[in-house]
Design an enzyme around this catalytic site. Structure first.
Site, mmCIF file in Angstrom:
data_model
loop_
_atom_site.group_PDB
_atom_site.id
_atom_site.type_symbol
_atom_site.label_atom_id
_atom_site.label_comp_id
_atom_site.label_asym_id
_atom_site.label_seq_id
_atom_site.Cartn_x
_atom_site.Cartn_y
_atom_site.Cartn_z
ATOM 1 N N SER A 78 0.826 -1.207 0.000
ATOM 2 C CA SER A 78 0.000 0.000 0.000
ATOM 3 C C SER A 78 0.857 1.251 0.000
ATOM 4 O O SER A 78 1.903 1.307 0.638
ATOM 5 C CB SER A 78 -0.908 0.030 1.237
ATOM 6 O OG SER A 78 -1.652 1.229 1.261
ATOM 7 N N LYS A 135 -4.491 -6.540 4.115
ATOM 8 C CA LYS A 135 -4.477 -5.471 3.107
ATOM 9 C C LYS A 135 -5.907 -5.104 2.700
ATOM 10 O O LYS A 135 -6.231 -3.928 2.488
ATOM 11 C CB LYS A 135 -3.675 -5.910 1.879
ATOM 12 C CG LYS A 135 -3.708 -4.923 0.691
ATOM 13 C CD LYS A 135 -3.233 -3.528 1.076
ATOM 14 C CE LYS A 135 -2.867 -2.679 -0.127
ATOM 15 N NZ LYS A 135 -3.909 -2.488 -1.122
ATOM 16 N N HIS A 175 -7.301 -3.006 5.389
ATOM 17 C CA HIS A 175 -6.692 -1.683 5.213
ATOM 18 C C HIS A 175 -7.467 -0.879 4.182
ATOM 19 O O HIS A 175 -7.811 0.288 4.396
ATOM 20 C CB HIS A 175 -5.229 -1.850 4.781
ATOM 21 C CG HIS A 175 -4.607 -0.618 4.186
ATOM 22 N ND1 HIS A 175 -4.876 -0.194 2.891
ATOM 23 C CD2 HIS A 175 -3.747 0.287 4.701
ATOM 24 C CE1 HIS A 175 -4.203 0.909 2.652
ATOM 25 N NE2 HIS A 175 -3.506 1.227 3.728
ATOM 26 N N GLU A 195 -9.674 2.475 4.564
ATOM 27 C CA GLU A 195 -9.411 3.606 3.660
ATOM 28 C C GLU A 195 -10.726 4.132 3.074
ATOM 29 O O GLU A 195 -10.952 5.349 3.028
ATOM 30 C CB GLU A 195 -8.472 3.140 2.553
ATOM 31 C CG GLU A 195 -8.135 4.161 1.484
ATOM 32 C CD GLU A 195 -7.313 3.536 0.372
ATOM 33 O OE1 GLU A 195 -7.684 3.703 -0.805
ATOM 34 O OE2 GLU A 195 -6.308 2.859 0.680
#
Length: 483
Positions: free
Chosen positions: A129, A184, A187, A191
């Site tokens: 990322s 991820k 994540h 976001e």
């Protein structure tokens, strides 16, 4: 022939930049792309004079790698990953490593890890990322897969990752098979939530309070010096100040329809599969879907009435309330994300280091912020922490923001301004802190129409009961009961 420490397939934006990153840290890197002209363009362009080996075939690529070979894919998620795995496997030896650095869906990574290991090779599925800049200068890297691969990729990944101010690499081993790509995915879901909450705050300022772009720029600039200091607040500050050569604010020229690549949706679906209340990220995904209905919304705006209330309060006081509401909602978003990771760890038998995950997100990635240091500390103090809201720091932060948070949601409702993520965060908080919710009535309804049974407050958990509500249903009940 020179031997490469690692090879990378895929010369799109992320691939090129990550190759240059690795080379700048002292590693020799081999590269290959299905369209081989891209290899030549790269070698004769950005890679010229560097320790980067251009390859024109998969066979040449594999031969250029030191043992154990480390072949990394940064290609479009899906069929392309499987195709390259099948091309690589016959050319590799036992113990060689295939690394998928794309945005693959974690069930695919679980499947691929098993498949590659059955062939005697090792597999790593890693989240990367930070976008183009992160790939070049140091991203957040979240690897999982075959544990035996970690010692071989660790020196490269930790050297090329972003580092915190104290020098810690924003990269550590996540766990087995699909754990890296799952983290991820979470994540990316967080976001989605962070971006949506910032957009809702912007909408309250713009549509609710009539603030100018310059005024909003000043607010976000000030917020970026405090508790909300983060990459997304920083870029929002910059976006609001950006103007074309003719002086036009670019933000005002952008159509209000948002796209998505699917990782936020995957996070919401995973939460549903695991029975976790990931309400805020779900609302963020749905907000993008609603934004995409632009033409329909334009028609609806001419037909559907709403309040015409104007903001008449103290502007600075309300801006301060918005800051507190955004901060409290952000805490809820991370609390929900961490609940989802805990549920997945239990389901898939992963041993996740939750404080370590926060450290990996401290730098290089899109959601990097000073806030994450507090999460790391919370899990260091209590590795078994059930929910971030129960940590003394976060409990105090949310409680001190409550009045402001409720004022923002109430004002938005009264003014007819849509803030689904911030309001859903408050609804989750209020639900989570309730000793008793109305699900007893819901279970009665389920038992009434479907004989689904229920538990009782005056009996031990695990005993199930059925009521013949109409006198016509008999005593037969359904055989399954799921909470």
């Amino acid at each position: 022939m020179a031997q490469a420490d690692i090879g990378l397939i895929g010369l799109a934006v992320m691939g090129e930049n990550f190759i240059l990153n690795m080379e700048s840290k002292g590693f020799t890197v081999a590269c290959y792309n299905r369209t081989v002209e891209k290899v030549d363009d790269f070698i004769n362009g950005r890679a010229k004079g560097k320790n980067i080996i251009g390859c024109h075939s998969i066979e040449e690529f594999v031969k250029s790698l030191k043992r154990p070979r480390k072949a990394m894919l940064l290609v479009k998620a899906g069929a392309a990953v499987d195709a390259f795995i099948d091309q690589l496997l016959p050319l590799l030896e036992d113990g060689d490593i295939i690394i998928d650095g794309g945005n693959s869906h974690f069930p695919d990574t679980i499947r691929r890890c098993k498949y590659v290991e059955e062939q005697g090779k090792l597999y790593v599925g890693t989240g990367v990322s930070g976008g183009e800049e992160g790939a070049l200068l140091g991203p957040s890297i979240m690897p999982g897969g075959s544990p035996a691969a970690w010692e071989h990729v660790k020196p490269i990944f930790q050297k090329c990752a972003a580092h915190t101010d104290s020098g810690e690499p924003c990269c550590d081993w996540i766990g087995e098979n699909g754990a890296g790509h799952f983290v991820k995915m979470v994540h990316n879901g967080i976001e989605y939530g962070d971006m949506q909450m910032i957009c809702e705050t912007y909408q309250m300022m713009r549509a609710g309070m009539g603030m100018t772009n310059e005024e909003m720029h000043d607010v976000f600039a000030q917020w970026n010096t405090g508790d909300l200091n983060s990459y997304l607040i920083e870029i929002t500050r910059d976006i609001l100040a950006y103007r074309n050569d003719d002086g036009t604010a670019v933000i005002d020229l952008i159509l209000d329809t948002a796209g998505q690549k699917g990782t936020g949706k995957w996070t919401a679906v995973a939460a549903l599969d695991l029975g976790q209340p990931l309400t805020l990220i779900g609302e963020a995904v749905f907000a993008r879907c609603l934004s995409a209905m632009k033409d329909e919304r334009v028609r609806a705006s001419k037909l559907l009435a709403g309040p015409t209330t104007e903001f008449k309060g103290d502007r600075q006081a309300f801006v301060n309330d918005l800051q507190r509401a955004l901060y409290a909602s952000k805490i809820v978003s991370y609390a929900q994300g961490y609940q989802l990771m805990r549920a997945a760890a239990a389901e898939y038998k992963w041993n996740l280091n939750y404080g370590g995950v926060a450290l990996m997100w401290r730098g290089g990635c899109i959601i990097r912020s000073v806030f994450l240091g507090k999460i790391k500390v919370a899990f260091e103090k209590n590795p078994q922490l059930e929910n971030l809201l129960l940590d003394p720091f976060f409990k105090g932060a949310v409680e001190s923001a409550q009045a402001a948070w409720r004022n923002v949601v109430t004002t938005a409702v009264q003014m007819g301004i849509c803030i689904p993520a911030i309001s859903s965060a408050l609804a989750y908080y209020d639900g989570y802190r309730q000793e008793r919710l109305p699900a007893n009535l819901l279970q009665a309804q389920r038992d009434y129409f479907g004989a689904h049974t229920y538990e009782r407050v005056d009996k031990p958990r695990g005993q199930f009961f059925h009521t013949n509500w109409t006198g016509r249903g008999g005593e037969t009940s359904a055989s399954t009961y799921t909470v």
